[in-house]
Design a protein around this motif. Sequence first.
Motif, PDB file in Angstrom:
ATOM      1  N   LYS A 299       0.788  -1.106  -0.195  1.00 39.03           N
ATOM      2  CA  LYS A 299      -0.106  -0.015   0.024  1.00 39.03           C
ATOM      3  C   LYS A 299       0.889   1.116   0.072  1.00 39.03           C
ATOM      4  N   THR A 300       0.300   2.200  -0.654  1.00 45.83           N
ATOM      5  CA  THR A 300       1.267   3.457  -0.523  1.00 45.83           C
ATOM      6  C   THR A 300       0.680   4.296   0.539  1.00 45.83           C
ATOM      7  N   VAL A 301       1.624   4.989   1.448  1.00 52.13           N
ATOM      8  CA  VAL A 301       1.232   5.651   2.644  1.00 52.13           C
ATOM      9  C   VAL A 301       1.970   6.860   2.377  1.00 52.13           C
ATOM     10  N   GLN A 302       1.535   8.138   3.266  1.00 52.10           N
ATOM     11  CA  GLN A 302       2.076   8.960   3.502  1.00 52.10           C
ATOM     12  C   GLN A 302       2.269   9.385   4.963  1.00 52.10           C
ATOM     13  N   ALA A 303       3.565   9.712   5.382  1.00 51.77           N
ATOM     14  CA  ALA A 303       3.648   9.848   6.877  1.00 51.77           C
ATOM     15  C   ALA A 303       4.406  11.287   7.053  1.00 51.77           C
ATOM     16  N   ARG A 304       3.942  11.883   8.099  1.00 43.21           N
ATOM     17  CA  ARG A 304       4.400  13.479   8.560  1.00 43.21           C
ATOM     18  C   ARG A 304       5.103  13.253  10.004  1.00 43.21           C
TER      19      ARG A 304
ATOM     20  N   PHE B 190      -0.277   9.683   9.566  1.00 43.16           N
ATOM     21  CA  PHE B 190      -0.249   8.442   8.885  1.00 43.16           C
ATOM     22  C   PHE B 190      -1.618   8.391   8.107  1.00 43.16           C
ATOM     23  N   GLU B 191      -1.336   8.176   6.823  1.00 49.16           N
ATOM     24  CA  GLU B 191      -2.561   8.102   5.726  1.00 49.16           C
ATOM     25  C   GLU B 191      -2.473   7.337   4.790  1.00 49.16           C
ATOM     26  N   VAL B 192      -3.173   6.393   4.336  1.00 50.00           N
ATOM     27  CA  VAL B 192      -3.055   5.410   3.227  1.00 50.00           C
ATOM     28  C   VAL B 192      -3.558   5.967   2.103  1.00 50.00           C
ATOM     29  N   LEU B 193      -3.037   5.973   0.998  1.00 49.81           N
ATOM     30  CA  LEU B 193      -3.451   6.794  -0.267  1.00 49.81           C
ATOM     31  C   LEU B 193      -3.959   5.758  -1.220  1.00 49.81           C
ATOM     32  N   GLU B 194      -4.569   6.429  -2.210  1.00 51.09           N
ATOM     33  CA  GLU B 194      -5.150   5.672  -3.334  1.00 51.09           C
ATOM     34  C   GLU B 194      -3.820   5.305  -4.234  1.00 51.09           C
ATOM     35  N   GLU B 195      -3.919   3.977  -5.036  1.00 48.68           N
ATOM     36  CA  GLU B 195      -2.883   3.543  -5.539  1.00 48.68           C
ATOM     37  C   GLU B 195      -2.407   4.334  -6.728  1.00 48.68           C
TER      38      GLU B 195
END
Length: 208
Positions: free
Chosen positions: A67-72, A97-102
Motif C-alpha cells: 500500500k502507498t502511505v504518506q507519513a508526516r 499517517f495516511e493510506v493513499l489511493e494507488e
Amino acid sequence: MADKVLENNQVSVTGVVDSEFTYSHEVFGEGFYMLEIVVNRLSNMADRIPLMVSERLVDVTQCYIGKTVQARGQFRSYNKHEEGHNRLILSVFVREFEVLEEDAVCTKPNSVYLNGYICKQPVYRMTPLGREIADLLLAVNRPYGKSDYLPCICWGRNARFAGKFKVGEHIHLWGRIQSRTYQKKIDADTVEKRTAYEISVSKIECAE
C-alpha cells in the motif's frame, strides 16, 4: 513553546510499505512499532525509510505491504549500545499517517526541513571523480530538553559553503532522507550488511 520546537524538524515521506509492523518499545503504556517504506527517487533509484509509528495512530495488527502511505513527523535519533559501542539509530517519528489511493500523485514524496546547530566540525572532501562533498552532524532541539543528532551530506557549492561552518553555528537546511547499504565487518569470518540513513541537502543557509 513545544509547538515552536516541533517546527525545527519537519518530515514528509510518501512511499510503498515493504514490511510488517515490528515491535520497538513502550512508553507509558503506548506501544511503538517500526515499518519500512520504499520511496522512489527521480533517478529511478529508491530509498528504504524506517518509520516509527504509535499503536494509537494506526492499527498495527493489519498488513499494509504494497500500500502507498504518506507519513508526516520528525527525523529522530537515539543511541543504541551494542558490541561495546554506541550506534546511532535513525527513523521518522510519525505524527500523521495516511493510506493513499494507488494512483495518488505526490510532487514531493521525500522532503525534510531542519533548524539546528553544527555539533561536529564539518568534513569537506573531494571524491576520486572530483565531486565535492561535505559531511555535517546537526543537533536539532526536541521538546523536554532533548535533541536529535542527524547526519547530513552536502554536494557541490553547498559542500564548499558548509565546509566553512564552525561548531555551534545555527543553520537551516532542506533536503531528503536517503538510505545506503554498506558492509560491516563483525569479526574475521563475519560481514554484516547494514543500512545507513542521512539527509541529502538541497538548500542550506545560516540562521539570522
